[in-house]
Scaffold this active site. Sequence first.
Site, PDB file in Angstrom:
ATOM      1  N   GLY A 179       2.506   2.129  10.669  1.00  0.00           N
ATOM      2  CA  GLY A 179       3.427   3.257  10.513  1.00  0.00           C
ATOM      3  C   GLY A 179       4.118   3.679  11.792  1.00  0.00           C
ATOM      4  N   ASN A 234       0.870  -1.173   0.000  1.00  0.00           N
ATOM      5  CA  ASN A 234       0.000   0.000   0.000  1.00  0.00           C
ATOM      6  C   ASN A 234       0.911   1.229   0.000  1.00  0.00           C
ATOM      7  OD1 ASN A 234      -1.808   2.037   0.476  1.00  0.00           O
ATOM      8  ND2 ASN A 234      -2.310   1.420   2.569  1.00  0.00           N
ATOM      9  N   GLU A 257      -6.794   4.453   7.787  1.00  0.00           N
ATOM     10  CA  GLU A 257      -6.666   5.889   7.478  1.00  0.00           C
ATOM     11  C   GLU A 257      -7.941   6.412   6.802  1.00  0.00           C
ATOM     12  OE1 GLU A 257      -2.883   5.581   5.496  1.00  0.00           O
ATOM     13  OE2 GLU A 257      -1.970   5.085   7.425  1.00  0.00           O
ATOM     14  N   SER A 295       3.577  -2.311  10.260  1.00  0.00           N
ATOM     15  CA  SER A 295       5.037  -2.292  10.411  1.00  0.00           C
ATOM     16  C   SER A 295       5.695  -3.633  10.059  1.00  0.00           C
ATOM     17  CB  SER A 295       5.423  -1.833  11.813  1.00  0.00           C
ATOM     18  OG  SER A 295       4.957  -0.512  12.040  1.00  0.00           O
ATOM     19  N   LYS A 301       0.117   4.266  -0.335  1.00  0.00           N
ATOM     20  CA  LYS A 301      -0.547   5.464   0.207  1.00  0.00           C
ATOM     21  C   LYS A 301      -0.314   6.661  -0.737  1.00  0.00           C
ATOM     22  CE  LYS A 301       0.025   3.454   4.706  1.00  0.00           C
ATOM     23  NZ  LYS A 301       0.057   3.640   6.136  1.00  0.00           N
ATOM     24  N   GLU A 312      -5.165  -5.284  10.490  1.00  0.00           N
ATOM     25  CA  GLU A 312      -4.155  -4.250  10.691  1.00  0.00           C
ATOM     26  C   GLU A 312      -4.425  -3.525  12.008  1.00  0.00           C
ATOM     27  OE1 GLU A 312      -2.223  -2.958   6.807  1.00  0.00           O
ATOM     28  OE2 GLU A 312      -4.000  -1.741   7.036  1.00  0.00           O
ATOM     29  N   HIS A 314      -9.326   0.825   4.903  1.00  0.00           N
ATOM     30  CA  HIS A 314      -8.048   1.028   5.584  1.00  0.00           C
ATOM     31  C   HIS A 314      -8.283   1.969   6.773  1.00  0.00           C
ATOM     32  CE1 HIS A 314      -3.986   2.452   6.394  1.00  0.00           C
ATOM     33  NE2 HIS A 314      -3.570   1.341   5.809  1.00  0.00           N
TER      34      HIS A 314
HETATM   35  C1  PEP Z   1      -0.610   0.090   6.126  1.00  0.00           C
HETATM   36  O1  PEP Z   1      -0.785   1.286   6.072  1.00  0.00           O
HETATM   37  O2  PEP Z   1      -1.439  -0.675   5.608  1.00  0.00           O
HETATM   38  C2  PEP Z   1       0.566  -0.394   6.817  1.00  0.00           C
HETATM   39  C3  PEP Z   1       0.546  -1.607   7.252  1.00  0.00           C
HETATM   40  O3  PEP Z   1       1.609   0.503   6.973  1.00  0.00           O
HETATM   41  P1  PEP Z   1       3.039   0.183   7.639  1.00  0.00           P
HETATM   42  O4  PEP Z   1       3.543  -1.106   7.036  1.00  0.00           O
HETATM   43  O5  PEP Z   1       3.894   1.347   7.286  1.00  0.00           O
HETATM   44  O6  PEP Z   1       2.811   0.034   9.108  1.00  0.00           O
END
Ligand code: PEP
Length: 249
Positions: A173, A9, A97, A212, A11, A167, A95
Amino acid sequence: MRKFLIAGNWKMNGTIDETKTLLSGLLAGSYDDTKADMLVCPPYTSLETASNMLQDSKIAVGGQDMSVHQKGAYTAEISATMLLTVGASFVILGHSERRQYHAESDQLVNAKAKAAIDAILTPIICVGETLDQREAGQTEQIIGMQIDGTLEGFSADMIKKSVIAYEPVWAIGTGKTATPEMAQDVHKFIRERVAGIDKDAAESVQILYGGSVKPDNAKDLLSQPDIDGALVGGAALKADDFLKIINAV
Ligand code: PEP
């Protein structure tokens, strides 16, 4: 036997030039595509470039969101058909966000997922608890509600045409990752919840972990029995790291 899916992803990262550079790096690498599929989800403006560059590869392309509507007066929205016309075969939905900054509800994610399946796009339906919810011991209650809400009215066939991503919001992040055991517990819970709709579909649906995921923790996470891949943010922006993650399966 479920195949792994490693999805990136991106973003709001990736101008056309940056997209070309990142994808050139991925195309220069290798991975065992009998074990894992690779998916990249760049911003809308880079989807066509990505599809063109990847057309002779096994790497799939997906959107990061889509409208619940098919067309019309919805300024700045993108429809499922529009995603298909630029070569997308997947779309990330719900997601955290989108939930946090655009107030997306389980009900809306459910309607979008149905529209995606109707259009022959594979929805990646995201669920996850916040830190407060985890610390209050509410993880299963929250995830259960999100699974029930986002899969409301789904048949077994619709579940088989979908991907679920767990997630934890506190791990996105932040550099904090759920331990493999914590992630496995929630993945198992999700699979059991889906089995309440249909046992076969629960066995076949891919459940990705996101939060992460990095080259150094991917192997431990991906070796858990109910973790079928990863949804990767930050580490998907570096071709070497993303290739290391897919090569950890
Ligand atoms: C995400 O935004 O779906 C995500 C998992 O980000 P990150 O790997 O940076 O934590």
